[in-house]
Design a protein around this motif. Structure first.
Motif, PDB file in Angstrom:
ATOM      1  N   SER A 211       0.099 -31.625  25.701  1.00 67.05           N
ATOM      2  CA  SER A 211      -0.709 -33.071  25.552  1.00 67.05           C
ATOM      3  C   SER A 211       0.471 -33.927  24.839  1.00 67.05           C
ATOM      4  N   PRO A 212       0.228 -34.726  24.802  1.00 67.10           N
ATOM      5  CA  PRO A 212       1.003 -36.326  24.555  1.00 67.10           C
ATOM      6  C   PRO A 212       1.484 -35.684  23.080  1.00 67.10           C
ATOM      7  N   LEU A 213       2.934 -36.224  22.757  1.00 64.91           N
ATOM      8  CA  LEU A 213       3.241 -37.053  21.784  1.00 64.91           C
ATOM      9  C   LEU A 213       2.448 -37.291  20.148  1.00 64.91           C
ATOM     10  N   PRO A 214       1.656 -37.016  19.719  1.00 68.60           N
ATOM     11  CA  PRO A 214       1.213 -37.779  19.145  1.00 68.60           C
ATOM     12  C   PRO A 214       2.039 -39.369  17.931  1.00 68.60           C
ATOM     13  N   GLY A 215       1.310 -40.374  18.580  1.00 71.20           N
ATOM     14  CA  GLY A 215       1.806 -42.087  18.322  1.00 71.20           C
ATOM     15  C   GLY A 215       2.455 -42.628  19.640  1.00 71.20           C
ATOM     16  N   ALA A 216       2.325 -41.854  20.989  1.00 76.48           N
ATOM     17  CA  ALA A 216       2.708 -42.526  22.139  1.00 76.48           C
ATOM     18  C   ALA A 216       2.319 -43.361  22.551  1.00 76.48           C
TER      19      ALA A 216
ATOM     20  N   ALA B 240       9.362 -40.876  23.513  1.00 77.17           N
ATOM     21  CA  ALA B 240      10.976 -41.188  24.000  1.00 77.17           C
ATOM     22  C   ALA B 240      11.340 -39.045  22.752  1.00 77.17           C
ATOM     23  N   GLU B 241      11.847 -38.636  23.619  1.00 81.20           N
ATOM     24  CA  GLU B 241      12.445 -37.131  23.690  1.00 81.20           C
ATOM     25  C   GLU B 241      13.666 -36.478  23.515  1.00 81.20           C
ATOM     26  N   ASP B 242      13.915 -36.044  22.626  1.00 78.30           N
ATOM     27  CA  ASP B 242      15.874 -36.294  22.632  1.00 78.30           C
ATOM     28  C   ASP B 242      16.326 -36.987  23.357  1.00 78.30           C
ATOM     29  N   GLU B 243      17.120 -36.638  24.817  1.00 82.31           N
ATOM     30  CA  GLU B 243      18.005 -37.443  25.260  1.00 82.31           C
ATOM     31  C   GLU B 243      17.072 -38.399  26.797  1.00 82.31           C
ATOM     32  N   GLN B 244      15.780 -37.881  26.248  1.00 80.58           N
ATOM     33  CA  GLN B 244      14.834 -38.069  27.507  1.00 80.58           C
ATOM     34  C   GLN B 244      13.909 -38.966  27.406  1.00 80.58           C
ATOM     35  N   ILE B 245      13.306 -39.692  28.018  1.00 79.97           N
ATOM     36  CA  ILE B 245      12.161 -40.933  28.112  1.00 79.97           C
ATOM     37  C   ILE B 245      10.866 -39.763  28.598  1.00 79.97           C
TER      38      ILE B 245
ATOM     39  N   GLY C 266      -9.600 -32.778  35.287  1.00 75.65           N
ATOM     40  CA  GLY C 266      -8.244 -33.509  36.015  1.00 75.65           C
ATOM     41  C   GLY C 266      -7.220 -33.445  36.110  1.00 75.65           C
ATOM     42  N   THR C 267      -5.847 -34.298  36.260  1.00 79.19           N
ATOM     43  CA  THR C 267      -4.781 -34.313  36.466  1.00 79.19           C
ATOM     44  C   THR C 267      -3.904 -34.628  35.699  1.00 79.19           C
ATOM     45  N   THR C 268      -2.746 -33.552  34.836  1.00 76.42           N
ATOM     46  CA  THR C 268      -1.637 -34.539  34.515  1.00 76.42           C
ATOM     47  C   THR C 268       0.130 -34.675  34.426  1.00 76.42           C
ATOM     48  N   ILE C 269       0.089 -35.400  34.932  1.00 74.96           N
ATOM     49  CA  ILE C 269       1.540 -34.711  35.665  1.00 74.96           C
ATOM     50  C   ILE C 269       2.990 -35.820  34.549  1.00 74.96           C
ATOM     51  N   ARG C 270       3.881 -34.968  33.796  1.00 71.17           N
ATOM     52  CA  ARG C 270       4.311 -35.645  32.869  1.00 71.17           C
ATOM     53  C   ARG C 270       6.093 -35.645  33.989  1.00 71.17           C
ATOM     54  N   SER C 271       6.133 -36.768  33.702  1.00 74.08           N
ATOM     55  CA  SER C 271       8.402 -36.943  34.424  1.00 74.08           C
ATOM     56  C   SER C 271       9.105 -37.011  32.816  1.00 74.08           C
ATOM     57  N   TYR C 272       9.910 -35.987  32.657  1.00 72.85           N
ATOM     58  CA  TYR C 272      11.127 -36.618  32.286  1.00 72.85           C
ATOM     59  C   TYR C 272      12.519 -37.360  32.533  1.00 72.85           C
ATOM     60  N   VAL C 273      13.220 -38.276  31.803  1.00 76.97           N
ATOM     61  CA  VAL C 273      14.263 -39.020  32.727  1.00 76.97           C
ATOM     62  C   VAL C 273      15.418 -39.310  31.781  1.00 76.97           C
ATOM     63  N   SER C 274      16.290 -39.058  31.796  1.00 78.02           N
ATOM     64  CA  SER C 274      17.328 -38.570  31.028  1.00 78.02           C
ATOM     65  C   SER C 274      17.185 -40.260  30.950  1.00 78.02           C
ATOM     66  N   ARG C 275      17.512 -40.714  29.179  1.00 81.46           N
ATOM     67  CA  ARG C 275      17.866 -42.476  28.537  1.00 81.46           C
ATOM     68  C   ARG C 275      19.054 -43.023  29.455  1.00 81.46           C
ATOM     69  N   ALA C 276      20.707 -42.304  29.742  1.00 81.50           N
ATOM     70  CA  ALA C 276      21.819 -42.444  30.463  1.00 81.50           C
ATOM     71  C   ALA C 276      21.626 -42.419  32.122  1.00 81.50           C
TER      72      ALA C 276
ATOM     73  N   CYS D   3       7.296 -39.816  30.730  1.00 80.97           N
ATOM     74  CA  CYS D   3       5.999 -40.033  31.092  1.00 80.97           C
ATOM     75  C   CYS D   3       4.829 -40.115  30.957  1.00 80.97           C
ATOM     76  N   GLN D   4       3.985 -39.641  30.962  1.00 78.66           N
ATOM     77  CA  GLN D   4       3.332 -39.178  31.270  1.00 78.66           C
ATOM     78  C   GLN D   4       1.625 -39.937  31.977  1.00 78.66           C
ATOM     79  N   VAL D   5       1.066 -39.766  33.545  1.00 76.94           N
ATOM     80  CA  VAL D   5       0.026 -40.007  33.765  1.00 76.94           C
ATOM     81  C   VAL D   5      -1.243 -38.945  33.942  1.00 76.94           C
ATOM     82  N   GLN D   6      -2.104 -38.988  32.677  1.00 70.44           N
ATOM     83  CA  GLN D   6      -3.744 -38.610  33.209  1.00 70.44           C
ATOM     84  C   GLN D   6      -5.015 -38.869  33.755  1.00 70.44           C
ATOM     85  N   ASP D   7      -5.180 -38.819  34.601  1.00 72.03           N
ATOM     86  CA  ASP D   7      -6.254 -38.845  35.425  1.00 72.03           C
ATOM     87  C   ASP D   7      -7.922 -37.859  36.051  1.00 72.03           C
ATOM     88  N   VAL D   8      -8.593 -38.433  36.443  1.00 71.43           N
ATOM     89  CA  VAL D   8      -9.531 -37.066  36.888  1.00 71.43           C
ATOM     90  C   VAL D   8      -9.608 -36.394  38.148  1.00 71.43           C
TER      91      VAL D   8
END
Length: 314
Positions: free
Chosen positions: A187-192, A251-256, A304-314, A258-263
């Motif tokens: 589930s995505p963060l509310p307000g994403a 944003a989540e802690d020190e990471q961005i 469907g499929t949901t893929i979530r990628s965490y990428v550090s900000r720095a 990105c979540q993509v959802q499709d059918v």
């Protein structure tokens, strides 16, 4: 019947034992003979473990350590999803025709609750990724520091267990059940920040993600990585999953994140974890996402499929 930890674990081509240790002495007793036996048999040997464990093993091996391929798992395996293609398969595939031995320690004290399901999924997928191959992958677990549920999961992902120098089959080995449990809804963060895309708006989706990430403090270098992640995931939706999708970013802690959802439904559990063959055309998208991300989580079902990628900000 039990055996010592240094004897062959099974007559099958592929072996995947879990080694439970409670201190440095037990760690070395379970790993160093495994390495030395491989070297004595002219088998290529790799050790992928946290740096402190690498230091212990190399000190115990002495000059013999020069014949061992060493990998700092905290770096190479920060994203568990890239361990199979970039560490395990990379080593084994480069040495065809001979049996190889690998020590792989992907789960250590300090792994976060967010990372752990991906670590567990990785351990379960090793069995399918190497089934029938001439490989033994020994996975150490810190039985003194890791939670009990983590140790119980090791029983479910490894067919053979080694503790206190004794070996026995796991009575709860069931990697398919583990994989089903790891396939949890995301589930995505509310307000994403949200963007709905299709084939005509793929460039706009990428620009939207970069603008949102820049606003949240992502460095220029990581923005380039994020741009590739977004491009690959959204393009996959358009080409393979119904032509549209929803992109969310927060944003989540020190990471961005990105979540993509499709059918689309991702039927192959090893998608994105197989190394690309030389000359291969296409099929690299999810593999590239694993290489660029610090963590990847995935959920797929008939809806469907949901893929979530965490990428550090720095």
């Amino acid at each position: 019947m039990t055996t010592t930890a240094t004897e062959p674990t099974t007559g099958a081509p592929f072996g995947h034992p879990a080694l439970f240790y409670r201190d440095d002495q037990e760690y070395l007793a379970g790993t160093v003979p495994f390495v030395r036996e491989g070297l004595a048999a002219s088998e290529p040997v790799a050790v992928a473990a946290p740096a402190a464990r690498l230091e212990l093993i190399t000190a115990a091996l002495g000059p013999a350590a020069e014949g061992v391929h060493l990998v700092d798992m905290t770096l190479a395996g920060r994203n568990p999803g890239r361990i199979i293609p970039s560490v395990l398969r990379a080593f084994a595939d480069a040495r065809p025709g001979v049996r190889v031995r690998i020590i792989g320690e992907p789960i250590w004290p300090g792994r976060t609750a967010v990372e752990y399901p991906a670590c567990l999924q990785h351990e379960a997928l090793i069995n399918e990724a190497f089934s029938g191959r001439e490989v033994t992958i020994l996975c150490p677990y810190d039985a003194r520091s890791l939670p009990r549920d983590v140790l119980a999961d090791a029983h479910a992902t490894h067919p053979v267990l080694i503790a206190a120098g004794r070996e026995r089959p796991s009575e709860t080995y069931d990697p398919d059940k583990v994989l089903a449990r790891c396939n949890e809804p995301l589930s995505p963060l509310p307000g994403a920040a949200t963007f709905r895309y299709d084939a005509k708006t793929l460039p706009a989706a990428r620009d939207f993600a970069l603008a949102q990430a820049r606003k949240r403090g992502m460095s220029a270098v990581r923005l380039q990585d994020l741009a590739l992640v977004v491009a690959e995931l959204t393009t996959n939706s358009v080409v393979h999953a119904g032509g549209t999708g929803t992109l969310r970013l927060w944003a989540e802690d020190e990471q961005i994140v990105c979540q993509v959802q499709d059918v689309g439904r991702l039927a192959d559990p090893l998608a994105g974890r197989r190394p690309a063959h030389p000359g291969q055309i296409g099929g690299r998208g999810l593999l590239l996402v694993h290489y660029l991300s610090d963590l990847v989580r995935l959920h797929t079902d008939d809806a469907g499929t949901t893929i979530r990628s965490y990428v550090s900000r720095a």
